[in-house]
Each structure stands twice: as structure tokens, then as C-alpha cells.
Design a protein around this motif. Structure first.
Motif, short mmCIF file in Angstrom:
data_model
loop_
_atom_site.label_atom_id
_atom_site.label_comp_id
_atom_site.label_asym_id
_atom_site.label_seq_id
_atom_site.Cartn_x
_atom_site.Cartn_y
_atom_site.Cartn_z
N SER A 94 1.06 -0.90 -0.34
CA SER A 94 -0.12 0.01 0.14
C SER A 94 0.95 1.11 0.14
N ARG A 95 2.13 1.74 0.56
CA ARG A 95 2.79 1.96 1.23
C ARG A 95 4.13 2.43 -0.16
N ARG A 96 4.19 1.23 -0.80
CA ARG A 96 4.84 1.08 -2.26
C ARG A 96 4.25 2.07 -3.22
N TYR A 97 2.37 1.45 -3.40
CA TYR A 97 1.84 1.95 -4.31
C TYR A 97 1.08 3.29 -4.25
N GLU A 98 2.24 3.59 -3.06
CA GLU A 98 0.81 5.20 -2.32
C GLU A 98 -0.36 4.93 -2.67
N LEU A 99 -0.94 4.35 -1.62
CA LEU A 99 -1.94 3.92 -1.50
C LEU A 99 -2.38 4.23 -0.11
N GLU A 100 -3.64 4.36 0.04
CA GLU A 100 -4.17 4.96 1.80
C GLU A 100 -4.96 3.95 2.11
N HIS A 102 -5.08 -0.45 3.17
CA HIS A 102 -4.96 -2.12 2.58
C HIS A 102 -6.19 -2.65 2.41
#
Lengths: 130, 115
Positions: A94-100, A102
């Protein structure tokens, strides 16, 4: 004898996840340590979606898998490439794809296909449910 | 070391099954595990030359075939009964097996996975 289960059938389009669950329950009843791990691939990775909400009068398959994993200490692996493309994301992805958010359910972990290769080489048999 | 057969039976364009089956074959080969492929049914479409799928139709998996030898995947089996293959331009790296050879092939492997 130790087994690895490779599950490739979608939890919505097939009974692969249901049949594998029944297999595990039968196996561990007779031989408690007979399942070394379960690897979900293809659409079977949808089993690890924590946001899915099945109707209350139907089986919650994800929860059923979590319970069997906890009771018998069976690791549940989702292929990371298959999972991420289908929106099953853990915190680090989630962090890697810059999502808010998971979406990976508890007791499931994202792993590469190398983990499946390792399981193949350290168990007597791999059984595919599709 | 277990010898694995990956059996592709789904169309390369109707689902991700073919792609994910090939991915598994390539990973096994990368980890130096002996792996062969066999194709049947709609997966035979993978062999047809001159494929130009659009983005919506999916990846051109045919291109992967030429690279299999670099992964030491040397055996790709099909059934001899697929006569249309002879009449169409297809990838020439597949080996045709007759009925008996095809049926006995499956028992040559410690594990067979179907996609």
C-alpha cells in the motif's frame, strides 16, 4: 507425509477454496501436521480480501480459512503478483503504490512464487485445487 | 528435485490462466527446477504466429515462446491430433505426441499443474 496445497480456483467461480478447506480439516484430524502450507494463485487470491462481505446466511470463506490457519498453525500464502493486480494489498505494498488503504485479511501473507517452489521441494506432494 | 509439467488448457485471451501458468513455469525454471509444458484445447492458440492483440485483448504471450530455451524449458508438447496446426503458421518449437505418448506423458512427472 506432508502436503502443500496449491489453490487456483476463484472463491466465487469454483469450489476450489471450499474443497481445499474440507481436505485440510480431514487431513489434520487424522494427521495433525500433515499440511505444511497453502499457496493461493490466480483468482484464488481473492480469498484474502478483508473487505469482502458475504451475506450473513452464507459461509464467510475468508473467516473459515483464518480459523483453520490459526487452529492448526498453517501458513496461508497469496502470490504477491496475482494478489496485487487484483487489489489484495498489504500495508507495505500500500505504501509502495502510495495508496491510502490496504485490503489483505489477517492470517494471509503475500509471497512470491519462489515460496511455492520452496514448498514444492520440502513437502512430499503438492495438490492443486482449481 | 521434482520434475514438473505445466499443462496449459485455457485460451491466452479469455483469462489470465495461460499467463499465470507460464509465469509459474518461468519461476520454476529460474529456480533451476526441471519443468516442461504441454498445451491443449484453447491454449493451442498460443502457438499461432503473427498475433497482434490489442491492450484490451491482453499481452502477446506468443512472444514468450521464443525465450523459453533461455530458461532451459526445452520440452513443449502438443497432441498430434491437432491437425489444424499443420495448416496454419505456428511456432515450430512444440513436439507432437501421438495419443499413447500424450497419455503416458502425464505419468512421467512428479507433479502436474493445470491452468
Amino acid at each position: 507425509m506432508q502436503y502443500t496445497l496449491l489453490i487456483t480456483g476463484s472463491p466465487y467461480q469454483s469450489k476450489a477454496c471450499h474443497s481445499a478447506l474440507r481436505f485440510i480439516r480431514a487431513a489434520v484430524t487424522k494427521y495433525p501436521n500433515s499440511i505444511k502450507g497453502v499457496f493461493f494463485y490466480e483468482d484464488a487470491v481473492l480469498i484474502g480480501n478483508q473487505t469482502a462481505q458475504p451475506p450473513r446466511d452464507e459461509i464467510n470463506l475468508t473467516k473459515a480459512w483464518q480459523e483453520v490457519a490459526e487452529q492448526h498453525s498453517i501458513p496461508l500464502y497469496l502470490c504477491i503478483a496475482a494478489a496485487v493486480r487484483r487489489g489484495i494489498i498489504n500495508e507495505s505494498e500500500s505504501r509502495r503504490y502510495e495508496l491510502e488503504q490496504h485490503t489483505l485479511a489477517g492470517h494471509f501473507q503475500l509471497e512470491g512464487l519462489g515460496t511455492l517452489v520452496d514448498l514444492m521441494n520440502t513437502t512430499n506432494k503438492v495438490i492443486q485445487f482449481r | 528435485m521434482k520434475h514438473t509439467l505445466i499443462h496449459l488448457n485455457a485460451s491466452p485471451y479469455s483469462s489470465l490462466a495461460c499467463k499465470e501458468g507460464l509465469d509459474l513455469a518461468l519461476v520454476l525454471a529460474t529456480f533451476e527446477q526441471p519443468v516442461d509444458l504441454c498445451l491443449s484445447g484453447a491454449a493451442l492458440a498460443l502457438l499461432t504466429d503473427n498475433q497482434q492483440p490489442t491492450v484490451e485483448q491482453g499481452k502477446n504471450l506468443h512472444k514468450l515462446l521464443a525465450g523459453l530455451e533461455f530458461y532451459d524449458i526445452e520440452n513443449v508438447y502438443i497432441e498430434k491430433t491437432n491437425t489444424w496446426i499443420k495448416d496454419n503458421p505456428t511456432w515450430q518449437g512444440a513436439q507432437s505426441l501421438d495419443d499413447t505418448e500424450w497419455q503416458t506423458m502425464f505419468s512421467q512427472y512428479q507433479q502436474v499443474f493445470r491452468f
